[in-house]
Design an enzyme around this catalytic site. Sequence first.
Site, PDB file in Angstrom:
ATOM      1  N   HIS A 146       0.856  -1.194   0.000  1.00  0.00           N
ATOM      2  CA  HIS A 146       0.000   0.000   0.000  1.00  0.00           C
ATOM      3  C   HIS A 146       0.889   1.240   0.000  1.00  0.00           C
ATOM      4  O   HIS A 146       1.747   1.408   0.869  1.00  0.00           O
ATOM      5  CB  HIS A 146      -0.932   0.001   1.215  1.00  0.00           C
ATOM      6  N   GLU A 150       1.870   3.745   3.026  1.00  0.00           N
ATOM      7  CA  GLU A 150       2.437   3.202   4.267  1.00  0.00           C
ATOM      8  C   GLU A 150       3.957   3.253   4.196  1.00  0.00           C
ATOM      9  O   GLU A 150       4.641   2.221   4.082  1.00  0.00           O
ATOM     10  CB  GLU A 150       1.870   1.788   4.486  1.00  0.00           C
ATOM     11  N   ARG A 185      -3.308   4.769  -1.976  1.00  0.00           N
ATOM     12  CA  ARG A 185      -3.155   3.415  -1.407  1.00  0.00           C
ATOM     13  C   ARG A 185      -2.915   2.354  -2.492  1.00  0.00           C
ATOM     14  O   ARG A 185      -2.094   1.460  -2.323  1.00  0.00           O
ATOM     15  CB  ARG A 185      -4.434   3.089  -0.638  1.00  0.00           C
ATOM     16  N   GLU A 229       1.621  -4.976  10.844  1.00  0.00           N
ATOM     17  CA  GLU A 229       1.090  -3.622  10.776  1.00  0.00           C
ATOM     18  C   GLU A 229       1.953  -2.822  11.761  1.00  0.00           C
ATOM     19  O   GLU A 229       1.849  -2.982  12.971  1.00  0.00           O
ATOM     20  CB  GLU A 229      -0.379  -3.585  11.199  1.00  0.00           C
TER      21      GLU A 229
END
Lengths: 98, 308
Positions: B68, B71, B126, B270
Site C-alpha cells: 500500500h 504506508e 493506497r 502492521e
Amino acid sequence: PRRPRYAGDKVIRVVPESERETQILKAAFNRLKVDLWQPSSTFHISEGMVIDVRVPQNTSRSLLPYLQQANIHYTILISDLQKAIENETGQRASRHRR
Amino acid sequence: SLPAYNYEVYHSLEEIEEWMYYLNKTHSDLVHMFSVGKSYEGRPLYVLKLGKRSRPYKKAVWIDCGIHAREWIGPAFCQWFVKEALQTYQTDPAMKKMLTQLYFYVMPVFNVDGYHYSWTNDRFWRKTRSKNSRFWCHGVDANRNWKVKWCDEGASLHPCDDTYCGPFPESEPEVKAVAHFLRKHRKQIKAYLSFHAYAQMLLYPYSYKYATIPNFSCVESAAYNAVNALQSAYGVRYRYGPASSTLYVSSGSSMDWAYKNGIPYAFAFELRDTGHFGFLLPETLIRPTCTETMLAVKNITFHLLKKC
C-alpha cells in the site's frame, strides 16, 4: 500561491457505540466519500470498532456538525493535516523533496 | 557509501533504486539485485537477494514492503533490514547465522507506481495506478488482488473503492510478477513477511475466513515470541493473532495466498503507530520502529530455523 493540498484537512477518530451509530456512520462515509485510514472500507465498520478517517476541509464543515447533532462522539487525531505532513519529514525541507 | 545513506528519513523511489544499485555493486558477496517484472507504468520491480552463497541450496525468507503506497514506514523498514544485515553480518553471530543458513528476498517497494504517486501527487494514495476502461478511477488494492477467495468479503468490485479487488485475480502486473516468483520458488521459501502500517499488529492467516490454520501452534508460538521480542526494545505492545479476528476479514490478501501456496510461516506486520500519527509517522520514529521490528523478524527467522 497555490493552497497546499491538505490545508484544513483533519483526521478524526470515532468509535460507534451502538448499531444506530454504526449505520449512521456507514451511510455518511459512503455518501461523503471520505478517506478511511482504518479500517480500509466502510464494509468493516461495526460497533466498537476504532475508525480513523481523513476529512477534507469542505467536508468537515458538514460532517462534524452532523455527527454532533446525531450525538456521535468523535476526537480529532490530527487537526492540521498539512502541518502534520510537513512535520513528518523534519530532516529535509519538503519543498526540496518534492 | 552504506554509512552515508540516511536510513532515518523517507526516500523517494528513485533514491531507493539508486541505493539498491549501489549495494548490488559494492556488496556482491552478500547482495544480488534482480527484477521480477515490470509495474503497470513500466517500472522495474526490484528485489534484493541477501545471503552468503555458502551452499548450493538454502531455504529462504521473502520480505515485501509497500504493497500500500501511503504506508511509508514499510519501505523504510525494508531498507533498515538490509542495512542491518550488511552492517552486522561480521559482528553479530545471529545475523551471520541467518545469512549463512538462509537467503532473504527483500522487495523494498512492491507498489512502485503507487509509491511514486504518493510522493508526487497524493500522499494518501493506497492502490496501484492501473487504469480502468469504464471508470475514471485508477488503481487496484494490491492486497485484494491475489487468487485466494478473490473478491469475497472485505473487498470491493467497484473500481473507485480503496479496496477494489481488480477485474480478475492477479490483474495487477506487480501482483502477477511476485506471485509467479513465489510459485517458482515455493519449495525454497519457508516464510513470507509483508509490512504494512498502521495498527501495531502481527497477523497470520487466515484473513478471508474465521478458521484455525493447520500449523496453528507453531505459527502462534512464533508470533507470541516475536511480539515479546519486539516489546523488549521500547515497551511497545503489538497485538497478534489471525488477521480475520485480530484486524478484520479481507479476501485476496498476499499473506493468505502465500500460505495457501505452501509457505508455512506467513505473516503481515502492521507497524507503528495506533493512530496518533497514523500514516504520517515522523522520521524521528523510524529508528525505534525499525529497531524493535528487527527483533521480531530475527525471532521469527530463528523459529523457522528450529524445527517446530
